[in-house]
Design an enzyme around this catalytic site. Structure first.
Site, PDB file in Angstrom:
ATOM      1  N   GLU A 239      54.125 -71.788 -43.968  1.00 33.67           N
ATOM      2  CA  GLU A 239      54.817 -70.841 -43.097  1.00 33.67           C
ATOM      3  C   GLU A 239      55.612 -71.696 -42.118  1.00 33.67           C
ATOM      4  OE1 GLU A 239      54.129 -67.359 -39.772  1.00 33.67           O
ATOM      5  OE2 GLU A 239      53.085 -69.259 -39.646  1.00 33.67           O
TER       6      GLU A 239
ATOM      7  N   ASP B 132      49.404 -71.922 -41.855  1.00 26.22           N
ATOM      8  CA  ASP B 132      49.923 -71.170 -40.723  1.00 26.22           C
ATOM      9  C   ASP B 132      50.706 -72.078 -39.767  1.00 26.22           C
ATOM     10  OD1 ASP B 132      49.799 -68.594 -39.247  1.00 26.22           O
ATOM     11  OD2 ASP B 132      48.760 -69.780 -37.730  1.00 26.22           O
TER      12      ASP B 132
END
Ligand code: GLC
Length: 586
Positions: free
Chosen positions: A307, A246
């Site tokens: 990401e 993330d």
């Protein structure tokens, strides 16, 4: 390899159009496709655990629910599942606010159940990717709670970013940074605790690039670095096949906290500049290399996907052979329904990945964006983030949206590289854009001062059956209300129906295994302005008509699958392709 060197030649095709050959990857990196690791070509199905399937009837999806659907996922034909954060969490940001990275959130189940899920998924031939959230923790994490209680100067505070405020008594934030969700990226410590953490009467603040409940970690602190390596090992030892990382472009910050002079980029934009104080800093890469070394110690084909919202020219840095295996290419999420836009994105992503020996990673949808069946039914340029403030009903052509979404699915699934599908995409679910504001849960809604609708509309519990309290999601109502249309879109309503979106996905996924994975090459075919067409080395040709008129198809011997008409798919040959449809030919 640059795009220029990847263009190998031109040849005549169809009605006076030309074919441009674009074969990837470059010789230097070309792997033997038959022995290439699974992630280079895998279809990864994203599970948002809160909304996938509820095994115990409490209205929240859980691990028991996921375990009960493994057969469905195997039959669908996916290679892996990626599970959004399932760790202990107050769910202030749907689990991207982790209170303990080694414990499963009790609403989802237990660590033993997580291990059982990994084992059973493997028995079904499905890999499991966990989500790791290294940029920030929850404010409920023991470290942050310790930091709040610790006196100024205590090492416990150094795991986060605490700073005295500016101005009189420190009443102004330490810098002008704003949160991705809206509002200042700094909160006063005394809003979180009764403890007076101030020196000489100057108020203390802490940094949170997202919600105030998500304090940012200090990646210059070796304890933080070590802790995350231990967390990765914890899950690798339990059989996890990979990690989605993330906010991989975050983590490292300029510790001088210079003013930025502009608002922080929205969640889904990749704008940044050299020397940005908190996005895409060069010091991220040594951290990633350590993670990669660690993964490489393990047997099996473990992987990491980033990401990373960075400028396209910076992306290959994350994909170097000793860093991430892959990084999401998010450009399709932002693309208007235009052949040219899709073509450019395809070329850029393919080239960037090939430059460093990786493969592209395609995405049309995820838990952060409006579902594409709705996105593609809106006039170009509609700001889909601002609903329900503006109200879409009169703008939306739902039928057109679904038609285009089905065509886009064939475009995506025919490409080399891996494809990430978001739960419900295979059902053609629309965005639930008219959720009553009382049920909105995404922090974006509050933090943007009710100007952005937030991301709840794509997180509504999945429908599994035509009827029932939550259309088969669980025994009782789910945590967000589902619209009536979910009954007819449910998995069981679509199973065995030739024309259904679910059967289209099943067919495409099975054909992809047969035709699409034996090579990593793609040739772009120039078939007209409104058409995107490509040919795989295996012989599969994909043609997508973005325009308003039917177009002529290139020569072929067989229609493999058509995004609209099942009858047409059975026809051996078809000469034209209607608007907003796609076809795979042989
Ligand atoms: C990522 C997630 C998003 C989350 C944010 C903060 O962008 O996809 O859902 O809100 O990180 O962790």
């Amino acid at each position: 390899m640059t795009l220029e060197t990847c263009i190998g030649g031109m040849a005549a095709v169809g009605a006076g159009h030309t074919i441009t050959f674009c074969t990837v990857p470059s010789e230097a990196f070309a792997p033997d496709p038959s022995s290439a690791p699974w992630w280079r070509r895998g279809v990864v199905y994203q599970i948002y655990p809160r909304s996938f399937a509820d095994g115990n009837g409490d209205g929240t999806g859980d691990i028991a629910g996921i375990r009960s659907k493994l057969g469905y996922l195997r039959d669908l034909g996916v290679d892996a599942i990626w599970i959004n954060p399932w760790y202990l969490s107050p769910l202030d940001d749907g689990g991207y606010d982790v209170a303990d990275y080694r414990q499963i959130e009790p609403r989802y189940g237990t660590t033993d159940e997580a291990e059982a899920l990994i084992t059973e998924a493997h028995e079904h031939g499905i890999k499991v990717i966990a989500d790791v959230v290294p940029n920030h923790t929850s404010y409920q994490h023991t470290w942050f709670q310790e930091a709040l209680q610790a006196p100024l100067g205590d090492p416990a505070r150094d795991r986060y970013h605490f700073r005295p405020g500016k101005g009189e008594n420190g009443s102004e934030p330490p810098s002008d940074w704003t949160s991705v969700f809206g509002g200042p990226a700094w909160s006063r410590v005394d809003t979180m605790t009764d403890v007076e953490a101030a020196a000489d009467g100057v108020a203390e603040w802490y940094l949170h690039l997202f919600a105030p409940q998500q304090p940012d970690l200090n990646w210059e602190n070796p304890e933080v670095v070590e802790e995350f390596e231990a967390v990765l090992r914890f899950w690798l030892d339990r059989g996890i096949d990979g990690f989605r990382v993330d906010v991989a472009h975050g983590l490292v910050k300029d510790m001088d906290y210079p003013d930025l002079g502009l608002a922080t980029d929205a969640l889904l934009t990749s704008a940044s500049f050299d020397g940005h104080p908190f996005w895409d800093r060069d010091d991220i890469h040594p951290i990633v290399r350590r993670w990669r070394n660690l993964l490489d110690e393990y047997d099996g084909e473990r992987m990491m996907v980033a990401e990373a919202w960075v400028r396209p020219e910076r992306l290959p840095l994350y994909l170097r052979p000793d860093e991430y295996h892959q990084s999401f290419n998010f450009d399709f999420l932002e693309a208007a329904w235009k052949a040219d836009d899709f073509r450019t994105i395809m070329e850029k992503a393919t080239t960037a990945a090939a430059e460093v020996g990786s493969t592209p990673t395609w995405v049309l949808s995820n838990h952060d964006v409006m579902r594409e069946a709705t996105r593609y039914g809106l006039p170009d340029g509609t700001d889909w983030r601002s609903w329900p403030a503006t109200g879409p009903a009169n703008l939306l052509d739902a039928e057109l949206g679904l038609r285009r979404a089905r065509a886009a699915a064939l475009l995506l699934l025919g490409l080399p590289g891996s494809a990430y599908l978001y739960q419900g995409e295979e059902l053609g679910l629309p965005e639930v854009w008219d959720l009553p504001v009382e049920v909105l849960d995404d922090p974006v809604w509050e933090q943007s001062g009710h100007t952005l609708k937030g991301r709840d509309g794509c997180r509504v519990p999945l429908p599994w059956s035509r009827s029932g309290a939550s259309y088969g999601f669980g025994e009782n109502e789910g945590w967000l209300p589902q619209p009536q249309v979910f009954g007819e879109l449910s998995a069981s309503s679509q199973t065995g129906i030739g024309q259904s979106t679910l059967e289209l996905f099943r067919k495409a996924l099975h054909l992809r295994r047969e035709f699409g994975t034996s090579d990593e090459t793609v040739e772009l075919l120039d078939a007209g302005d409104d058409v995107l067409a490509y040919r795989r080395g295996s012989g599969l040709i994909c043609v997508v008509n973005f325009g308003d008129e039917a177009v002529e198809l290139p020569d072929h011997t067989r229609v493999l699958v058509h995004s609209q008409s099942d009858a047409l798919a059975e026809a051996p040959i078809s000469s034209s392709l209607p608007p907003n449809t796609a076809v795979w030919l042989q």
